[in-house]
Design a protein around this motif. Structure first.
Motif, mmCIF file in Angstrom:
data_model
loop_
_atom_site.group_PDB
_atom_site.id
_atom_site.type_symbol
_atom_site.label_atom_id
_atom_site.label_comp_id
_atom_site.label_asym_id
_atom_site.label_seq_id
_atom_site.Cartn_x
_atom_site.Cartn_y
_atom_site.Cartn_z
ATOM 1 N N UNK A 1 63.330 25.656 -14.341
ATOM 2 C CA UNK A 1 63.119 25.488 -15.465
ATOM 3 C C UNK A 1 62.340 26.854 -16.483
ATOM 4 N N UNK A 2 62.121 27.797 -15.384
ATOM 5 C CA UNK A 2 61.598 29.383 -15.767
ATOM 6 C C UNK A 2 62.803 29.791 -16.410
ATOM 7 N N UNK A 3 64.291 29.303 -16.539
ATOM 8 C CA UNK A 3 65.176 29.785 -17.222
ATOM 9 C C UNK A 3 66.296 31.089 -16.395
ATOM 10 N N UNK B 1 53.040 27.485 -6.845
ATOM 11 C CA UNK B 1 53.938 28.316 -6.803
ATOM 12 C C UNK B 1 54.951 28.222 -7.688
ATOM 13 N N UNK B 2 54.867 28.003 -8.447
ATOM 14 C CA UNK B 2 55.274 27.761 -9.892
ATOM 15 C C UNK B 2 54.713 29.515 -10.310
ATOM 16 N N UNK C 1 55.925 31.432 -17.002
ATOM 17 C CA UNK C 1 55.251 30.494 -15.620
ATOM 18 C C UNK C 1 54.458 30.161 -16.351
ATOM 19 N N UNK C 2 53.446 30.715 -16.813
ATOM 20 C CA UNK C 2 51.822 30.578 -17.164
ATOM 21 C C UNK C 2 51.892 29.273 -18.220
ATOM 22 N N UNK C 3 52.179 29.163 -18.829
ATOM 23 C CA UNK C 3 52.900 28.861 -20.290
ATOM 24 C C UNK C 3 53.293 26.990 -19.215
ATOM 25 N N UNK C 4 54.313 27.627 -18.460
ATOM 26 C CA UNK C 4 54.961 26.559 -17.936
ATOM 27 C C UNK C 4 54.092 25.617 -17.565
ATOM 28 N N UNK D 1 51.362 23.704 -19.202
ATOM 29 C CA UNK D 1 51.690 22.376 -20.402
ATOM 30 C C UNK D 1 51.924 21.842 -18.825
ATOM 31 N N UNK D 2 52.455 21.954 -18.362
ATOM 32 C CA UNK D 2 52.334 20.083 -16.894
ATOM 33 C C UNK D 2 50.431 19.806 -16.227
ATOM 34 N N UNK D 3 49.830 20.835 -16.362
ATOM 35 C CA UNK D 3 48.325 20.542 -15.939
ATOM 36 C C UNK D 3 47.850 19.607 -17.206
#
Lengths: 291, 329
Positions: free
Chosen positions: A50-52, A130-131, A144-147, A150-152
């Motif tokens: 997911x983080x590429x 963890x992400x 990771x923070x951006x990801x 988005x999930x949050x």
């Protein structure tokens, strides 16, 4: 005759040893491979993809199956249990686990000069943390923070605040042999609550717990989710269990068998997908109840 | 007390115990059912679940006890149980194969079917290995049983370890190996009931032969018994009963060992009395063990094999000490 048998047995034995030696051997490196990562859990593998970071992933576990590309990566570990010799040969820079199941492995990994990161993922918050931790360790903290943001956001949207009376009693079946479900402190219990349901096994002390058919019938769930349809948890099987025809969920036909178990059972970056799926199921139930 | 009187009193007492255990099993559980409302519609689903389990417990308990009794008599070995001749490991291997390969998902009959086939194959193998000419000596039979058990267990452990790698099915195998009376359909109860019922009826016809055989094969032959034929038949019955019981409930240990011994301690060695009473006692014992397995934890249940082993282990040691003199001879 007897002597022949004996010789054949000896040759087979030695042959087997030789064959498996040759097949498993990997060249040994003398210093860590720059940037290379080994994942010791399917959820970690999902996070890395997911983080590429998939190009830096040089080894995964034998059960890493998502995304499909993960299946083609070299398998260097069982879940949480690295093959120390393969690690020695590969010498990645970073090994990431949810938890090491083999306590001795920790010391060995340290002696190899390989960095070990353990990122516990028992709840939604822990997954998100963890992400970020994994992202920071791999040098992609911003991505990771951006990801995570988005999930949050998706989680916040799917989390519903429903009074207890309107929450359906939910039984999630993870296996039929033995009959098992998720109890308190599990990722699934957390998801059910956020999505607006009430887990019938919330009082069970263990995250993964065996449940008695007796208990399922007595707690009379209003929704049954069989998250093991691929291994025999079909609607027909559940409906026809002795005594189960009296359960509300069976009477009303609310047996869900098409939910991908990995979405709710694997604490990875698809957590929002799992939560949204559950929230949809429970919302449909509430709609049914309002006259 | 004459044998006849022992039989009548024993059957009366143990039948009463069995009925009490059965109704106790209907009431007991995490969800309480008031005795007065045993037949209320509200509790019908729960009662059905529990009744099916209790029935299966009676069948499996009786079947394993009689199989153990037969083998103890025929092998003339106090430590014999239904699993000494390889049935358990054969069944375990069959069940593990289908569970770990994922074939088990095809239908609920797959695991019992594979377990039964495994049991039969293991018995045939043991039998073939033990045969000397047309006779099947007890010593070679026991030894081949031990060997087949050992080899099958090593294969099972191999399978389990490759399964850890694939991350599936291992819990199912562990669960199966400890045994459980969880039952979801009527057919396992019916099929096992027929197999065990038929086995017990046939055994009842052979109680005299069992008595003669337990004196020793040579005296039995002198008394006019066709030893090899009777032995074979009794082995087949014991194996089929064990196979049927194991197929529907997994490997529940110790029942087949301790129940016949316990009954023997009380009523003596006459198989005419022992066979019916062991069947009743075995059923009662397993139903009660299952009540404990279902209720001992505040949530969920334990594999029943844990309970039977916990009770059976100490009893086994007691037997071992009691028979010490005889064994060292």
């Amino acid at each position: 005759m007897k002597r022949w048998c004996l010789w054949t047995a000896v040759v087979c034995f030695v042959g087997l040893a030789m064959a498996s030696t040759v097949r498993r051997q990997v060249a040994v490196r003398d210093r860590p491979l720059k940037g290379a990562i080994v994942s010791l859990a399917p959820s970690v593998t999902e996070i890395l993809f997911a983080l590429g970071l998939q190009d830096r992933l040089v080894g995964v576990t034998t059960i890493c199956d998502y995304p499909p590309a993960a299946k083609r990566l070299p398998k260097v570990a069982d879940f949480g249990v690295p093959d120390i010799e393969l690690l020695y040969a590969l010498k990645p820079e970073l090994v990431i686990a949810t938890e090491l199941r083999d306590p001795e492995a920790k010391g060995v990994i340290a002696r190899l000069g390989v960095r070990l990161l353990e990122a516990k993922q028992g709840s939604i918050e822990e997954v998100l943390a963890a992400i970020e931790t994994i992202g920071a360790a791999a040098g992609v903290a911003d991505a990771a923070r951006v990801h995570v943001d988005r999930i949050r956001e998706r989680i916040a949207r799917a989390t519903v605040d429903v009074p207890a009376a309107q929450r359906p009693r939910v039984y999630i079946e993870l296996s039929s042999h033995p009959l098992s479900t998720a109890g308190q402190g599990s990722f699934i219990d957390d998801l059910i609550h956020r999505a607006g349901g009430r887990n019938i096994a919330h009082d069970a002390a263990n995250p993964w717990t065996i449940i008695s058919p007796d208990d399922v019938v007595a707690s009379n769930p209003e929704i049954i989710i069989a998250a093991h349809a691929a291994t025999g948890g079909t609607r027909y099987v559940i409906e026809n269990r002795i005594g189960w025809s009296g359960i509300s969920a069976v009477k009303a036909g609310r047996i869900i068998t098409d939910l991908n178990p990995d979405l709710i059972a694997r604490p990875g970056p698809r957590v929002a997908d799992g939560l949204e799926a559950l929230a949809r199921i429970f919302a449909a139930y509430r709609e049914e109840q309002t006259p | 007390m004459t044998a006849r009187k022992k039989l009548v009193v024993g059957i009366a007492v143990l039948s009463a115990a069995l009925v009490v255990a059965f109704f106790w099993a209907l009431i007991a559980g995490h969800a309480r059912v008031p005795i007065g409302q045993l037949f209320a519609e509200k509790y019908a689903p729960l009662i059905k679940v529990r009744a099916a389990r209790a029935l299966l417990g009676i069948i499996v308990g009786a079947g394993l006890s009689i199989a153990g009794l037969i083998l103890q008599a025929v092998l003339r070995n106090p430590l014999a149980d239904p699993y000494v001749l390889g049935v358990s490991s054969g069944a375990g291997l069959g069940a593990a194969l289908v569970m770990l390969s994922g074939v088990a998902a095809v239908g609920s009959w797959v695991v019992p079917g594979a377990a039964f086939v495994g049991a039969v194959l293991a018995i045939l193998l043991v039998y073939a290995l033990a045969r000397v000419g047309r006779a099947v000596p007890v010593y070679t039979l026991l030894l081949s049983g031990v060997i087949v058990n050992a080899v099958a267990s090593s294969l099972l452990i191999f399978l389990a370890h490759t399964a850890i790698a694939r991350g599936r099915g291992l819990r199912s195998v562990m669960w199966w190996l400890l045994g459980s009376l969880q039952v979801f359909e009527a057919w396992p109860v019916v099929v096992a009931g027929i197999a065990v019922g038929a086995g017990i009826v046939i055994t009842l016809l052979f109680t005299r032969d069992l008595n003669v055989l337990s004196i020793g094969e040579e005296p039995a032959a002198h008394l006019g018994l066709r030893v090899e034929r009777t032995k074979k038949l009794l082995f087949v019955i014991a194996s089929l009963m064990t196979g049927a019981a194991v197929a529907v409930s997994g490997l529940i240990g110790f029942v087949g060992l301790i129940v016949p011994h316990a009954v023997r301690l009380i009523v003596g060695p006459d198989n005419k009395v022992l066979v019916p009473l062991s069947a009743l006692a075995g059923g009662t014992f397993l139903v009660i063990a299952d009540i404990i397995a279902r209720t001992i934890r505040p949530f969920g249940e334990l594999p029943i094999g844990v309970i039977t082993a916990f009770v059976g282990g100490p009893f086994f040691i007691y037997l071992l000490r009691r028979h010490r003199g005889k064994l060292s001879r």
